[in-house]
Write an enzyme that holds these catalytic residues in place. Sequence first.
Site, PDB file in Angstrom:
ATOM      1  N   THR A  36      59.516  57.340   8.489  1.00 44.64           N
ATOM      2  CA  THR A  36      60.628  57.456   7.551  1.00 44.64           C
ATOM      3  C   THR A  36      60.522  58.254   6.388  1.00 44.64           C
ATOM      4  O   THR A  36      61.417  58.698   5.841  1.00 44.64           O
ATOM      5  CB  THR A  36      61.406  56.090   7.226  1.00 44.64           C
ATOM      6  OG1 THR A  36      60.354  55.299   6.664  1.00 44.64           O
ATOM      7  CG2 THR A  36      61.888  55.411   8.628  1.00 44.64           C
ATOM      8  N   CYS A  37      59.032  58.307   5.940  1.00 43.28           N
ATOM      9  CA  CYS A  37      58.939  59.059   4.400  1.00 43.28           C
ATOM     10  C   CYS A  37      59.018  60.314   4.666  1.00 43.28           C
ATOM     11  O   CYS A  37      59.602  61.158   3.810  1.00 43.28           O
ATOM     12  CB  CYS A  37      57.631  58.499   4.223  1.00 43.28           C
ATOM     13  SG  CYS A  37      57.197  56.829   3.859  1.00 43.28           S
ATOM     14  N   PHE A  38      58.956  61.001   6.080  1.00 46.89           N
ATOM     15  CA  PHE A  38      59.192  62.130   6.173  1.00 46.89           C
ATOM     16  C   PHE A  38      60.357  62.827   7.262  1.00 46.89           C
ATOM     17  O   PHE A  38      60.263  63.891   7.615  1.00 46.89           O
ATOM     18  CB  PHE A  38      57.668  62.785   6.722  1.00 46.89           C
ATOM     19  CG  PHE A  38      56.555  62.436   5.892  1.00 46.89           C
ATOM     20  CD1 PHE A  38      56.560  63.066   4.554  1.00 46.89           C
ATOM     21  CD2 PHE A  38      55.620  61.279   6.394  1.00 46.89           C
ATOM     22  CE1 PHE A  38      55.182  62.350   3.806  1.00 46.89           C
ATOM     23  CE2 PHE A  38      54.529  60.827   5.653  1.00 46.89           C
ATOM     24  CZ  PHE A  38      54.321  61.332   4.485  1.00 46.89           C
TER      25      PHE A  38
ATOM     26  N   SER B 255      59.732  61.980   0.968  1.00 46.28           N
ATOM     27  CA  SER B 255      59.188  61.279  -0.021  1.00 46.28           C
ATOM     28  C   SER B 255      59.043  62.082  -1.348  1.00 46.28           C
ATOM     29  O   SER B 255      59.156  61.528  -2.485  1.00 46.28           O
ATOM     30  CB  SER B 255      57.946  60.841   0.333  1.00 46.28           C
ATOM     31  OG  SER B 255      57.131  62.169   0.769  1.00 46.28           O
TER      32      SER B 255
END
Length: 1578
Positions: A1545-1547, A1523
């Site tokens: 999914t952001c990390f 992100s």
Amino acid sequence: MASSAREHLLFVRRRNPQMRYTLSPENLQSLAAQNSMPENMALQRANSDTDLVTSESRSSLTASMYEYTLGQAQNLIIFWDIKEEVDPSDWIGLYHIDENSPANFWDSKNRGVTGTQKGQIVWRIEPGPYFMEPEIKICFKYYHGISGALRATTPCITVKNPAVMMGAEGMEGGASGSLHSRKLVSFTLSDLRAVGLKKGMFFNPDPYLKMSIQPGKKSSFPTCAHHGQERRSTIISNTTNPIWHREKYSFFALLTDVLEIEIKDKFAKSRPIIKRFLGKLTIPVQRLLERQAGDQMLSYNLGRRLPADHVSGYLQFKVEVTSSAHEDASPEAVGTILGVHTVNGDLGSPSDEEDMPGSHHDSTICANGPVSEDSVADGTPKHSFRTSSTLEIDTEDLISTSSRNSPPRGRQDSLNDYLDAIEHNGPARPGAASSSERSMGASPKLRSSFPTDTRLNAMLHIDSDEEDHEFQQDLGYPSSLEEEGGLIMCSRASRIDDGSLTSQTKPEDDNPVENEDASIHETASLEERLENLPEVADGSLPSSTAPDENEANLEPQPSADQGSTELCSSQEVDQPTSGADAGASDTSGGSRRAASETESLDQGSEPSQVSSETEPSDPARTESVSEASTRPEGESDPEGADSSCNESVTTQLSSVETRCSSLESARFPETPAFSSQEEEDGACAAEPTSSGPAEGSQESVCTPSSLPAVQVPSREEEGSAAEAAALSEQGELGEVWQRRGSLEGAAAAAPAAAATDSQPQEDGDAGDAQGACEGATAQEEGATGGSQTNGHQPLRSLPSVRQDVSRYQRVDEALPPNWEARIDSHGRIFYVDHVNRTTTWQRPTAPPAPQVLQRSNSIQQMEQLNRRYQSIRRTMTNERPEENTSAIDGAGEEADFHQASADFRRENVLPHSTSRSRLTLLLQSPPVKFLISPEFFTVLHSNPSAYRMFTNNTCLKHMITKVRRDTHHFERYQHNRDLVGFLNMFANKQLELPRGWEMKHDHQGKAFFVDHNSRTTTFIDPRLPLQSSRPTSALVHRQHLTRQRSHSAGEVGEDSRHAGPPVLPRPSSTFNTVSRPQYQDMVPVAYNDKIVAFLRQPNILEILQERQPDLARNHSLREKIQFIRTEGTPGLVRLSSDADLVMLLSLFEEEIMSYVPPHALLHPSYCQSPRGSPVSSPQNSPGTQRANARAPAPYKRDFEAKLRNFYRKLETKGYGQGPGKLKLIIRRDHLLEDAFNQIMGYSRKDLQRNKLYVTFVGEEGLDYSGPSREFFFLVSRELFNPYYGLFEYSANDTYTVQISPMSAFVDNHHEWFRFSGRILGLALIHQYLLDAFFTRPFYKALLRILCDLSDLEYLDEEFHQSLQWMKDNDIHDILDLTFTVNEEVFGQITERELKPGGANIPVTEKNKKEYIERMVKWRIERGVVQQTESLVRGFYEVVDARLVSVFDARELELVIAGTAEIDLNDWRNNTEYRGGYHDNHIVIRWFWAAVERFNNEQRLRLLQFVTGTSSIPYEGFASLRGSNGPRRFCVEKWGKITALPRAHTCFNRLDLPPYPSFSMLYEKLLTAVEETSTFGLE
């Protein structure tokens, strides 16, 4: 008389003085009136441009002659030179000289995807309904398809018809006596509904109705106060099947008025609607009142205004008459009023071809060609053909079936006055059964190659007129006569409805045979018949001639006048004459018309739709759609012809049902008919309309429909059962409907045509060019007639190129429901799943099994999208060897390594077919192993005769290079004589044959070999060298032997994983030297870099000449070596497929591998393996080997510098930085619609500056880049999906895509390509990767770089091969070529010059380079120039062109799509652990073991599950982004062991519970990866 007829033909309108480039009518008339002047003097002034001074800057449309006599041998040629923008939907129309409305054309042709701003076509004008006067003045007009703007007009052309006698007065007498009722009628429309309306690419319309009453078109009809009544319905939101509940609309009208209904889409600012027009009906009030019968629902197919309109669907409603005008009218007037309407075809079902502008209305139209009055008086047509018909006539059904057929609207409008005169001429006979009258009329003809399907207009437009012409000649029909007919005559068994007509039909008449004999034996000349055409009255069937239950088999008398008989009979409608039904078994007519029944494949005559009344109570009564006519080259297809079929009244014996021409009519009782693509396919789908009781008859009204295949599933989806039932019915039918699609069987059918007994099925088989109704995916060459279905639902048939169809064997097994087979522009069969909107190369064999797990829509969509590209093998490595190679004995580890991805696509979904297994075995045969062996060139050098043959034969060299690059090419070349001879030079005749092989001899004593493993035979001796098993590490050898490959190059096959950026050097174990397994660890230099370093030695030429003395004389090779020394690795990449260079380098394998650059120690970075040059140990299993990258990595440091500089400049210029947000709120099930609406709604500045923020509706996750990444993943998989028609698969593989030429027929396609460009640009500036694969020319187009010959290989391999051969060889006195190419334009094959005067410039050895360049440009740009421009424009609306210009095509591919290859070592080395996990933890070891066990697709899905995308950055896993910048892949110990793993999914983080066993971990991980796909908040 002529002027009187002219007055009835149309009322003369003054032309619009603003009409461009057109002489005024006054000038044209004065020119025509100068009969005393020499003809050529008038011609000198004829010009389509009024501004004669600056005409060079204006568009022009001219003709080869300005006086044309019908029937003359000389062709009329139309030339165009358009200066403004042109479009594939452009069209040329033929108009009366005084016609102002674009919609009132008499004939038209669409341009098609090819063609340029200049050109010419032959236009054949035939005697027809528009040319019933001695002289008629016409002109041609060129219209721009998108804007509708008039581009140019020809001068006046005078058409003379010598066959029409000047003194014909037949019309005048009766016309004056016609009286019209002036009493108003009141009627109400209710229960309105539309079905199957056209939708945008992804948007449903918001339809509403506009209804109005307009005066009849004839000039004598007055304009009254009630005209202009207008009603508007409410708007029904977001549907293609609107129903206006509880809405009623009342109108007052004269019987001569017309009701106009237009369906429009509500204007919405939120989405781009280019055309709001959805369809139109223009219905004469008389017809409307005739058809209203209690509560029955009337059904009318929607028509269009212009050939460029896209229209589909039909309108249904009920009509209730609240007050009638009939009682006050005189009996004669009533007879006229009611009788007029039994003319064939209902005006209310306008052709799809012509939805008219509001000011044009129509009256009635005759359908097939008038029948003279005297013959009507006898109750028989004057030129009857042999007929057989029995039983009583159901007059009510006559009305309904008559009104089912819709004459063409629009172009017939200018004909209506003439027809009106015909209708009112003949005195209505007292006592005549007016409802069963059949008036004959000629039908206008059109050719339109314009598809109307809005989603899948994706196929070919290859003109097939020449073949049709040959068929007609073979059958002995004069081609000019074939054209006349216009209409296809269909038989219809009418059910008896006692309540409707008992008083009107007399049960018996004993004289039918004599009457008919008398009429048939008349042999009037052609002139007499033409003269009598205008005299036709309505042809009331007198009560005295009601048919008896007898049979009349009448042979037409052969005479010298046979031709004219054929002409007239083809224009006749089958009249329900005494005891005879021409439609059921018209032998002379049938044989005459048979060849003209089959629609030429790609003409795409736009038929008038067959309007249908539906009475839901009868599931058995159906309509099927008929074949249209095939014509000789250059002829117009009978649009009207296709549109209004005459139904002969073939009544039925008790409840026996008339045989439907194809079985599907019985099969789909409920489905509203929407077939599509008749333009390309010539196929017809069933148009079932239920009506009447169950015993009711079936009718076969056949006309190609052009509606999209939006099928309502049939109850009888069990195709085999329905088919069996339909087949069993066949034997009991009392009336045989002769399939006129028959080409081969047409002549043979004639003698048997009169049979009223059951007829064997072969009659349908011979006649049906599609074969039986089972899912015929093959079409017989030369004919594509008949309805076609696959046993489940009417699907589009194969849009095949007629020349090629014979290559595909006929497939009788039905496809599953909602599947369709197609052929792409490269001749390959693929299958379309209309439910999931996916395409696949594998034939679906059965309906899919029900899902065990209830999956969400999004995961189903994800799986379908994954399958759509056929398991895109970006990691092109196969599964572990034990999974793949165990099937073949003795194959060792290498058994499946040269399999292309196609062989393993969907391995978990469908089993391999036999042919696929056979191909697999073939590709593992000794010849293939020998050719792809790393030792091949070494062995070649040791065989002087073979080496000589190899160097002297360029074709052989090319074939071997192709096979080494991709083993699948071997299947194509395996029987080539040169290749066989070459390989046999290496065979060791002393050895035993391999296991499973056998040697035999043919009748000439020549040895051949049988491979029982793959069940193939070959002349290649399998006892070739290099058959021993090699170590696994040898399998990754071939990078230096083959060309660098990439996805954009379309070259990624299984074998290509060896060819990517440098993989491994050839293992030293293949040489008889000391093994150096640790060599890579000591000197980790990429192989290409080693070659370059080796060649950069100062004394390299001397070193090379020691082993290759020929090098001194081979200047070309020396230049290549110097080029590599100068250019470095990129230069080597460009020359990597050069066979001479490869052979030379193979001699120095050891030296290259052992060479260490002297400066390597000073520059450690030089020795590091670049990202694109993975180095893994030979001990690794093949499953873990680094696969091929999407593109060969350019020189790493240079590219990385460019990339860093590019992103730095984006940041400094504020791209994607905010502070504003580009908010996209996306529904997963409306992904593209939402994305298109929102992204196209933002301004250019917003797109560039704002920060992207994506939210999926119903998923409360925050977008720290995870949803954005998934958004680009999903949108790229949808947007570039060939299903939607914007893109198509490239020629070389099954997953790279390129812009499709047929996208020109997709609605609003320029906006969609702009949107595609914007998506590419957004992904670039926000640093997301697209999961899409494009060909190299696509990236060059984005960069506005010119393509060269090498780029052509990715579009058309064979074409490239031909040009490459031409480039490499001396063509002096070999090829006879000029600077021209052949293209199909306006439905005709025309020659286009590649340069001015190119037709007269021969291609020579001197100018062949220019020829090749121009051919490459033409082939790459063919049909896609405008689409490419739109895409590039959208791309540069987001990204500054100057920023992107630093990249070349290969580099841009890496920036946009990444390498998307999975290197397990790199992945593992760049993974972090949390929560107690570490690299040696037992759960982590299990995790990596599970990942290693995954196949390539599963690994990609795991990556996509955790990171949101299955692509990875160019720099590898170390550069994965999260992100807020780079964030490595992370595995955290979290969760209960009963739960599935979870992803952030952001990390880039995977929450992996500490599962107690490997089996549990593997199962849970696999389930999580394959079954989940949504975002949530913790």
